[in-house]
Design a protein around this motif. Structure first.
Motif, short mmCIF file in Angstrom:
data_model
loop_
_atom_site.label_atom_id
_atom_site.label_comp_id
_atom_site.label_asym_id
_atom_site.label_seq_id
_atom_site.Cartn_x
_atom_site.Cartn_y
_atom_site.Cartn_z
N LEU A 144 37.76 44.25 53.26
CA LEU A 144 37.08 44.02 51.99
C LEU A 144 37.85 44.65 50.83
O LEU A 144 37.96 44.06 49.74
N GLU A 145 38.38 45.85 51.03
CA GLU A 145 39.14 46.51 49.96
C GLU A 145 40.38 45.70 49.58
O GLU A 145 40.79 45.67 48.42
N ASN A 146 40.97 45.04 50.56
CA ASN A 146 42.15 44.22 50.28
C ASN A 146 41.79 42.87 49.66
O ASN A 146 42.42 42.43 48.70
N LYS A 147 40.78 42.23 50.20
CA LYS A 147 40.47 40.86 49.79
C LYS A 147 39.54 40.76 48.59
O LYS A 147 39.42 39.69 48.00
N LEU A 148 38.85 41.84 48.23
CA LEU A 148 37.98 41.79 47.05
C LEU A 148 38.66 42.43 45.84
O LEU A 148 38.00 42.89 44.91
N ASP A 149 39.95 42.45 45.85
CA ASP A 149 40.76 42.90 44.71
C ASP A 149 41.55 41.68 44.22
O ASP A 149 42.61 41.35 44.75
N TYR A 150 41.00 40.97 43.22
CA TYR A 150 41.63 39.73 42.78
C TYR A 150 41.31 39.45 41.31
O TYR A 150 40.42 40.07 40.71
N ILE A 151 42.04 38.50 40.73
CA ILE A 151 41.89 38.12 39.32
C ILE A 151 41.67 36.61 39.25
O ILE A 151 42.29 35.85 39.99
N TYR A 152 40.78 36.19 38.36
CA TYR A 152 40.57 34.75 38.19
C TYR A 152 40.22 34.44 36.73
O TYR A 152 39.88 35.34 35.95
N TYR A 153 40.30 33.16 36.39
CA TYR A 153 40.10 32.73 35.00
C TYR A 153 38.85 31.87 34.88
O TYR A 153 38.59 31.00 35.72
N ASP A 154 38.08 32.12 33.83
CA ASP A 154 36.89 31.33 33.53
C ASP A 154 37.23 30.39 32.38
O ASP A 154 37.37 30.82 31.22
N ASN A 155 37.40 29.10 32.68
CA ASN A 155 37.76 28.11 31.66
C ASN A 155 36.67 27.96 30.61
O ASN A 155 36.96 27.79 29.42
N ALA A 156 35.42 28.02 31.02
CA ALA A 156 34.33 27.82 30.08
C ALA A 156 34.26 28.95 29.06
O ALA A 156 34.13 28.73 27.86
N GLY A 157 34.36 30.19 29.53
CA GLY A 157 34.28 31.34 28.63
C GLY A 157 35.62 31.80 28.10
O GLY A 157 35.67 32.71 27.27
N GLU A 158 36.71 31.18 28.61
CA GLU A 158 38.07 31.52 28.21
C GLU A 158 38.33 33.03 28.36
O GLU A 158 38.79 33.70 27.45
N GLN A 159 38.00 33.52 29.53
CA GLN A 159 38.20 34.93 29.84
C GLN A 159 38.81 35.10 31.22
O GLN A 159 38.58 34.29 32.12
N TRP A 160 39.57 36.17 31.36
CA TRP A 160 40.07 36.58 32.66
C TRP A 160 39.12 37.61 33.25
O TRP A 160 38.60 38.47 32.53
N TRP A 161 38.92 37.52 34.56
CA TRP A 161 38.06 38.47 35.25
C TRP A 161 38.87 39.18 36.35
O TRP A 161 39.53 38.53 37.14
N THR A 162 38.79 40.50 36.35
CA THR A 162 39.41 41.29 37.40
C THR A 162 38.31 41.89 38.27
O THR A 162 37.39 42.53 37.75
N ASN A 163 38.40 41.66 39.55
CA ASN A 163 37.39 42.15 40.50
C ASN A 163 38.03 43.19 41.41
O ASN A 163 39.09 42.96 41.99
N THR A 164 37.39 44.37 41.55
CA THR A 164 37.88 45.39 42.50
C THR A 164 36.73 45.91 43.34
O THR A 164 35.56 45.91 42.92
N PHE A 165 37.07 46.39 44.53
CA PHE A 165 36.10 46.91 45.49
C PHE A 165 36.61 48.24 46.02
O PHE A 165 37.78 48.36 46.38
N TYR A 166 35.71 49.24 46.07
CA TYR A 166 36.09 50.55 46.61
C TYR A 166 34.90 51.15 47.33
O TYR A 166 33.76 51.02 46.87
N ILE A 167 35.15 51.83 48.46
CA ILE A 167 34.08 52.52 49.18
C ILE A 167 34.53 53.94 49.47
O ILE A 167 35.66 54.17 49.90
N ASN A 168 33.64 54.91 49.22
CA ASN A 168 34.02 56.32 49.43
C ASN A 168 33.55 56.81 50.80
O ASN A 168 32.98 56.05 51.59
#
Length: 288
Positions: free
Chosen positions: A36-60
């Motif tokens: 999950l820590e590897n695969k839930l670290d990604y970036i994607y683009y929202d065409n409708a809102g014209e924004q980039w989204w960065t997603n990260t996951f961390y567990i302590n």
């Protein structure tokens, strides 16, 4: 038996699982969260809102998860001042694995873009997912949505479904219950069996405390039932009252790593798996 009936007069449950160990659970948990820590670290683009989204996951080490979503006008956010970051924190043990759900998204709407969405919910819809926006505390919620754009789905088949299964593995491995001393096992049995449960095929188990170590149970079978512990006989019992009369099944705790109750004669069993699930009558019941 006489003392048991007189005791109850004052007031007026299974299936086996595969063998597992704490060490094996830890291996399974670490494998799932590392994925999950590897695969839930990604970036994607929202065409409708014209924004980039960065997603990260961390567990302590306390099994508290931090999921961060950063919105900006560029994919690289390190040197951007004009950005919004939303942080959600929650304990993995508070997420209900039986309620994880993947939904197809046909049209982008803000952070949730066209592709697939994974929904996480807490037990009993408690507001245990704590949220902050740009370091300011926001309202806690009982749900969290993870967006998987088409580009991610194309790169790995069934991406959202695999993430769902990894969450299920991590949650399950982190909350398994194992046998302890006698008194603690007795308390654990009543803590787990108290509440509202349902199996995959719809069979229910709803119980309420009516006095210490006695639960009134509704299994939707038209019977009046009580589950309790008789300290004099050092065993559990399930008492059923119906048109056919009175029936009492005695259960004793078996020695072993898991907390398992076996009826006499050996026709039924109850196994305590997690704080939110147990097995009985060939079915697994999940807390609702």
């Amino acid at each position: 038996m006489k003392s048991k009936l007189s005791f109850l007069t004052l007031l007026l449950i299974p299936c086996l699982s595969f063998t597992q160990s704490p060490a094996e659970d830890e291996i399974r948990f670490q494998a799932a969260v590392e994925w999950l820590e590897n695969k839930l670290d990604y970036i994607y683009y929202d065409n409708a809102g014209e924004q980039w989204w960065t997603n990260t996951f961390y567990i302590n080490k306390s099994n508290e998860i931090t999921i961060k979503h950063i919105a900006s006008d560029r994919p690289q956010t390190s040197n951007i001042k004009d950005k919004t970051y939303t942080i959600r924190k929650f304990r993995i043990q508070d997420i209900n694995p039986s309620n994880l759900k993947v939904t197809e998204i046909k049209e982008s709407r803000g952070r949730i873009v066209k592709g697939q969405m994974l929904e996480l919910r807490t037990y009993d819809f408690q507001d245990l997912i704590h949220k902050s926006i740009n370091n300011r505390k926001a309202s806690s919620t009982s749900f969290l949505y993870l967006s998987f754009p088409e580009t991610l789905i194309d790169s790995l088949s069934n991406y959202a479904e695999i993430v769902k299964s990894k969450f299920e593995d991590a949650i399950s491995a982190s909350i398994q219950i194992y046998s302890s001393d006698k008194n603690k096992n007795i308390e654990t049995v009543f803590q787990v069996l108290l509440g509202s449960y349902q199996s995959i095929n719809g069979t229910k188990w709803e119980s309420e405390n009516i006095k210490p170590h006695v639960l009134k149970v509704d299994r939707g079978n038209g019977k009046i039932e009580y589950f309790g512990y008789n300290a004099e006989d050092s065993n559990f019992y399930l008492l059923s009252i119906s048109e056919e009369g009175l029936k009492i099944s005695d259960f004793s705790i078996l020695e072993g790593e898991r907390i398992k109750l076996l009826s006499q004669p050996k026709s039924d069993s109850i196994q305590i798996d997690t704080p939110h699930s147990f097995k009985m009558g060939g079915q697994t019941f999940f807390r609702q």
